[in-house]
Design a protein around this motif. Structure first.
Motif, PDB file in Angstrom:
ATOM      1  N   ASP A 163      -6.004  35.227   3.844  1.00  0.00           N
ATOM      2  CA  ASP A 163      -7.053  34.381   4.396  1.00  0.00           C
ATOM      3  C   ASP A 163      -6.600  32.923   4.257  1.00  0.00           C
ATOM      4  O   ASP A 163      -6.791  32.298   3.211  1.00  0.00           O
ATOM      5  N   ALA A 164      -5.998  32.386   5.306  1.00  0.00           N
ATOM      6  CA  ALA A 164      -5.410  31.047   5.235  1.00  0.00           C
ATOM      7  C   ALA A 164      -6.462  29.978   4.947  1.00  0.00           C
ATOM      8  O   ALA A 164      -6.234  29.066   4.143  1.00  0.00           O
ATOM      9  N   GLY A 165      -7.614  30.059   5.594  1.00  0.00           N
ATOM     10  CA  GLY A 165      -8.649  29.062   5.385  1.00  0.00           C
ATOM     11  C   GLY A 165      -9.156  29.053   3.960  1.00  0.00           C
ATOM     12  O   GLY A 165      -9.339  27.985   3.359  1.00  0.00           O
ATOM     13  N   ALA A 166      -9.392  30.243   3.411  1.00  0.00           N
ATOM     14  CA  ALA A 166      -9.872  30.339   2.029  1.00  0.00           C
ATOM     15  C   ALA A 166      -8.814  29.861   1.046  1.00  0.00           C
ATOM     16  O   ALA A 166      -9.133  29.229   0.025  1.00  0.00           O
ATOM     17  N   ALA A 167      -7.537  30.144   1.323  1.00  0.00           N
ATOM     18  CA  ALA A 167      -6.455  29.698   0.445  1.00  0.00           C
ATOM     19  C   ALA A 167      -6.372  28.177   0.428  1.00  0.00           C
ATOM     20  O   ALA A 167      -6.209  27.555  -0.627  1.00  0.00           O
ATOM     21  N   ARG A 168      -6.496  27.577   1.612  1.00  0.00           N
ATOM     22  CA  ARG A 168      -6.470  26.114   1.705  1.00  0.00           C
ATOM     23  C   ARG A 168      -7.639  25.504   0.919  1.00  0.00           C
ATOM     24  O   ARG A 168      -7.461  24.558   0.144  1.00  0.00           O
ATOM     25  N   THR A 169      -8.815  26.078   1.097  1.00  0.00           N
ATOM     26  CA  THR A 169     -10.003  25.569   0.405  1.00  0.00           C
ATOM     27  C   THR A 169      -9.889  25.739  -1.102  1.00  0.00           C
ATOM     28  O   THR A 169     -10.225  24.833  -1.875  1.00  0.00           O
ATOM     29  N   ALA A 170      -9.397  26.908  -1.552  1.00  0.00           N
ATOM     30  CA  ALA A 170      -9.274  27.173  -2.986  1.00  0.00           C
ATOM     31  C   ALA A 170      -8.273  26.230  -3.640  1.00  0.00           C
ATOM     32  O   ALA A 170      -8.501  25.735  -4.751  1.00  0.00           O
ATOM     33  N   MET A 171      -7.172  25.965  -2.946  1.00  0.00           N
ATOM     34  CA  MET A 171      -6.180  25.047  -3.508  1.00  0.00           C
ATOM     35  C   MET A 171      -6.727  23.628  -3.563  1.00  0.00           C
ATOM     36  O   MET A 171      -6.566  22.919  -4.560  1.00  0.00           O
ATOM     37  N   ARG A 172      -7.401  23.212  -2.502  1.00  0.00           N
ATOM     38  CA  ARG A 172      -7.969  21.862  -2.484  1.00  0.00           C
ATOM     39  C   ARG A 172      -9.027  21.714  -3.585  1.00  0.00           C
ATOM     40  O   ARG A 172      -9.111  20.682  -4.252  1.00  0.00           O
ATOM     41  N   MET A 173      -9.833  22.755  -3.795  1.00  0.00           N
ATOM     42  CA  MET A 173     -10.848  22.713  -4.842  1.00  0.00           C
ATOM     43  C   MET A 173     -10.194  22.642  -6.217  1.00  0.00           C
ATOM     44  O   MET A 173     -10.626  21.883  -7.094  1.00  0.00           O
ATOM     45  N   HIS A 174      -9.131  23.418  -6.418  1.00  0.00           N
ATOM     46  CA  HIS A 174      -8.423  23.416  -7.691  1.00  0.00           C
ATOM     47  C   HIS A 174      -7.890  22.022  -8.015  1.00  0.00           C
ATOM     48  O   HIS A 174      -8.086  21.509  -9.126  1.00  0.00           O
ATOM     49  N   LEU A 175      -7.260  21.391  -7.037  1.00  0.00           N
ATOM     50  CA  LEU A 175      -6.674  20.079  -7.279  1.00  0.00           C
ATOM     51  C   LEU A 175      -7.754  19.005  -7.404  1.00  0.00           C
ATOM     52  O   LEU A 175      -7.615  18.066  -8.187  1.00  0.00           O
ATOM     53  N   GLY A 176      -8.842  19.163  -6.644  1.00  0.00           N
ATOM     54  CA  GLY A 176      -9.965  18.235  -6.796  1.00  0.00           C
ATOM     55  C   GLY A 176     -10.596  18.352  -8.169  1.00  0.00           C
ATOM     56  O   GLY A 176     -10.930  17.349  -8.804  1.00  0.00           O
ATOM     57  N   ASN A 177     -10.750  19.571  -8.647  1.00  0.00           N
ATOM     58  CA  ASN A 177     -11.287  19.776  -9.995  1.00  0.00           C
ATOM     59  C   ASN A 177     -10.364  19.189 -11.048  1.00  0.00           C
ATOM     60  O   ASN A 177     -10.821  18.603 -12.049  1.00  0.00           O
ATOM     61  N   SER A 178      -9.043  19.336 -10.849  1.00  0.00           N
ATOM     62  CA  SER A 178      -8.086  18.773 -11.801  1.00  0.00           C
ATOM     63  C   SER A 178      -8.234  17.262 -11.869  1.00  0.00           C
ATOM     64  O   SER A 178      -8.205  16.667 -12.956  1.00  0.00           O
ATOM     65  N   ARG A 179      -8.414  16.638 -10.723  1.00  0.00           N
ATOM     66  CA  ARG A 179      -8.597  15.186 -10.688  1.00  0.00           C
ATOM     67  C   ARG A 179      -9.866  14.783 -11.440  1.00  0.00           C
ATOM     68  O   ARG A 179      -9.841  13.838 -12.245  1.00  0.00           O
ATOM     69  N   GLU A 180     -10.951  15.511 -11.219  1.00  0.00           N
ATOM     70  CA  GLU A 180     -12.202  15.168 -11.905  1.00  0.00           C
ATOM     71  C   GLU A 180     -12.119  15.432 -13.397  1.00  0.00           C
ATOM     72  O   GLU A 180     -12.675  14.684 -14.201  1.00  0.00           O
ATOM     73  N   ARG A 181     -11.417  16.496 -13.795  1.00  0.00           N
ATOM     74  CA  ARG A 181     -11.243  16.762 -15.232  1.00  0.00           C
ATOM     75  C   ARG A 181     -10.498  15.614 -15.902  1.00  0.00           C
ATOM     76  O   ARG A 181     -10.824  15.213 -17.021  1.00  0.00           O
ATOM     77  N   LEU A 182      -9.490  15.099 -15.221  1.00  0.00           N
ATOM     78  CA  LEU A 182      -8.735  13.990 -15.788  1.00  0.00           C
ATOM     79  C   LEU A 182      -9.591  12.728 -15.897  1.00  0.00           C
ATOM     80  O   LEU A 182      -9.525  12.004 -16.894  1.00  0.00           O
ATOM     81  N   ARG A 183     -10.388  12.484 -14.893  1.00  0.00           N
ATOM     82  CA  ARG A 183     -11.258  11.302 -14.947  1.00  0.00           C
ATOM     83  C   ARG A 183     -12.247  11.401 -16.100  1.00  0.00           C
ATOM     84  O   ARG A 183     -12.468  10.433 -16.837  1.00  0.00           O
ATOM     85  N   ARG A 184     -12.840  12.587 -16.266  1.00  0.00           N
ATOM     86  CA  ARG A 184     -13.799  12.765 -17.361  1.00  0.00           C
ATOM     87  C   ARG A 184     -13.101  12.678 -18.707  1.00  0.00           C
ATOM     88  O   ARG A 184     -13.623  12.104 -19.668  1.00  0.00           O
ATOM     89  N   ALA A 185     -11.883  13.226 -18.784  1.00  0.00           N
ATOM     90  CA  ALA A 185     -11.138  13.184 -20.045  1.00  0.00           C
ATOM     91  C   ALA A 185     -10.809  11.746 -20.416  1.00  0.00           C
ATOM     92  O   ALA A 185     -10.868  11.373 -21.595  1.00  0.00           O
ATOM     93  N   ALA A 186     -10.469  10.935 -19.432  1.00  0.00           N
ATOM     94  CA  ALA A 186     -10.141   9.536 -19.709  1.00  0.00           C
ATOM     95  C   ALA A 186     -11.357   8.784 -20.234  1.00  0.00           C
ATOM     96  O   ALA A 186     -11.261   7.943 -21.141  1.00  0.00           O
ATOM     97  N   ILE A 187     -12.536   9.088 -19.668  1.00  0.00           N
ATOM     98  CA  ILE A 187     -13.777   8.445 -20.131  1.00  0.00           C
ATOM     99  C   ILE A 187     -14.034   8.781 -21.590  1.00  0.00           C
ATOM    100  O   ILE A 187     -14.488   7.947 -22.374  1.00  0.00           O
TER     101      ILE A 187
END
Length: 251
Positions: free
Chosen positions: A221-245
């Motif tokens: 499922d190409a669309g779901a794979a793209r969405t899951a990867m984007r969500m994973h990397l977006g979550n990683s970015r937010e985790r880092l921002r919260r960790a820095a705070i």
């Protein structure tokens, strides 16, 4: 391919106030690129590097994973790590020193989002059974490392690298190799409290996101794979921002 060394491994201890893995990568890559460690020669064992530099096995494994991602080292199951036969050029580089700054780590994550979301979609369409199995094995190794309280950088890298390979487009694989361990942000932010204080829980969340990516690729499922990867990397970015705070002095 040579598997012996003519003399014992020697390297000065690494100061505790340095980025240990980055320092070890820098030293080993210097020896490789200078020819002191010749193509095909066996790297020192984990025990030898630990004894010489004073770093932990986890740091050594992270450094070897980074060198492998950069194409400087190849590993052979049950035998060890060897200098790659072809190390002629590494044209794309990001200054690792700049990645001590949170903003630059986030910049790399944004680069990953552009690159890897599309790679995941292509991998879902083109992956082979062998590549799917390699992804599964990487996730299983990551789960085992988490449960045994070991660092999971190497299997994390393997999972993402296999996705790049499964695109069938060598440019994805080459860019991944040039970026190396910079693709795994926790290797750069080990001092952030919310990552280090409950690291197993942090890694379990990361691995569940990997499982979602894998499931989409498995069912092609190409669309779901793209969405899951984007969500994973977006979550990683937010985790880092919260960790820095949560970490005084992180900026």
């Amino acid at each position: 391919m040579s598997e012996t060394k003519d003399k014992p491994f020697s390297m000065a201890p690494i100061a505790a106030n340095r980025n240990l893995a980055a320092e070890l990568v820098e030293r080993l890559s210097g020896e490789i690129l200078s020819g002191k460690l010749a193509p095909g020669s066996k790297l020192p064992t984990e025990q030898e590097m630990v004894a010489a530099t004073g770093v932990s096995r986890t740091v050594v494994r992270e450094a070897v994973a980074a060198l492998r991602a950069e194409g400087l080292v190849v590993t052979r199951q049950g035998v060890g790590a060897f200098v790659a036969a072809d190390i002629r050029r590494r044209p794309f580089r990001i200054d690792e020193a700049s990645l001590d700054v949170l903003k630059e780590v986030i910049n790399v994550l944004e680069l990953r989002a552009a690159l890897e979301a599309e790679a995941a979609a292509l991998a879902a369409e083109r992956r082979s059974p062998a590549q799917l199995q390699a992804m599964r094995e990487a996730l299983d190794r990551m789960s085992l490392a988490i449960e045994e309280a070991e660092d999971a950088v190497a299997p994390d890298l393997d999972f993402h690298r296999t996705i790049a390979e499964a695109t069938g487009n060598p440019h994805f694989t080459h860019l991944f190799a040039y970026l190396g361990s910079l693709l795994i942000p926790r290797a750069r932010v080990q001092s952030f409290r919310s990552i280090t204080d409950d690291k197993p829980a942090y890694l379990r969340r990361v691995n569940q996101e990997h499982e979602d990516i894998y499931a989409a690729i498995q069912r092609q499922d190409a669309g779901a794979a793209r969405t899951a990867m984007r969500m994973h990397l977006g979550n990683s970015r937010e985790r880092l921002r919260r960790a820095a705070i949560d970490t005084p002095g992180a900026h």
